[in-house]
Design an enzyme around this catalytic site. Structure first.
Site, PDB file in Angstrom:
ATOM      1  N   GLY A 115       0.570  -1.044   0.227  1.00  0.00           N
ATOM      2  CA  GLY A 115       0.138  -0.006   0.131  1.00  0.00           C
ATOM      3  C   GLY A 115       0.716   1.260   0.137  1.00  0.00           C
ATOM      4  O   GLY A 115       0.637   2.310  -0.751  1.00  0.00           O
ATOM      5  N   ASP A 116       1.964   1.288   0.651  1.00  0.00           N
ATOM      6  CA  ASP A 116       2.813   2.194   0.818  1.00  0.00           C
ATOM      7  C   ASP A 116       3.528   2.624  -0.628  1.00  0.00           C
ATOM      8  O   ASP A 116       3.446   3.735  -1.156  1.00  0.00           O
ATOM      9  CB  ASP A 116       3.925   2.037   1.691  1.00  0.00           C
ATOM     10  N   ALA A 117       3.817   1.748  -1.543  1.00  0.00           N
ATOM     11  CA  ALA A 117       4.354   1.968  -2.672  1.00  0.00           C
ATOM     12  C   ALA A 117       3.334   2.139  -3.768  1.00  0.00           C
ATOM     13  O   ALA A 117       3.252   3.070  -4.579  1.00  0.00           O
ATOM     14  CB  ALA A 117       4.862   0.669  -3.296  1.00  0.00           C
TER      15      ALA A 117
END
Length: 170
Positions: A40-42
């Site tokens: 999700g961060d990426a």
């Protein structure tokens, strides 16, 4: 090289050497909350960078400054607070799982509460990316509305973030 020429249906993801349909999966079949947060961060950062470029921001220094402000933990938590009332129970569960996951790391640039909540946000984005990609445009819409509200609260002419009109795709 892995074989990827099979037909792809919406909601399917190539993982583990084959296409996987995550829709309707029970939580145990999805990656761990921390793995979802990693994804999700990426996904969120790539999406933010694309949105800034589509908004017409082309100078690398400005792109970096604006992307850093949008992806930092405090901004993710502010966006999470905005969308939380609009999430269904399953989505709230993924936020909770991400928030409660113990990464064994201590944050350097924010407090523990903000760090854990931002991990919950990233877990939700990772979950949407694998299991419910049709929900990702909702995030873009909410980010644009949130940025517009922030601009109005700050007054016109924010020097760090583009306004709503600048965020609309060209």
């Amino acid at each position: 090289m892995e074989k990827r020429d099979e037909p792809v249906e919406p909601g399917c993801t190539f993982m583990g050497g084959g296409w996987k349909d995550w829709r309707g999966s029970v939580p145990a079949e999805l990656p761990s909350p921390l793995a979802l947060a990693y994804l999700g961060d990426a996904v969120y950062e790539l999406w933010v960078r694309r949105t800034l470029i589509e908004a017409g921001v082309v100078k690398v220094a400005q792109l970096h400054k604006q992307a850093v402000e949008l992806v930092r933990a405090a901004s993710q938590v502010a966006l999470l607070r905005r969308i939380e009332p609009l999430l269904d129970e399953e989505e709230k569960e993924w936020v909770r799982r991400g928030r409660n996951a113990d990464s064994g790391r201590s944050p350097k640039s924010t407090d523990v509460t903000t760090y854990r909540l931002s991990t919950g946000f990233e877990c939700l984005v990772g979950y949407w990316s694998l299991a419910r990609p049709e929900r990702l445009p909702f995030l873009r819409e909410q980010l644009a509305l949130w940025l517009d509200k922030r601009e109005n609260e700050r007054g016109c002419g924010s020097d760090t973030l583009p306004g709503m009109k600048e965020m609309e795709p060209k």
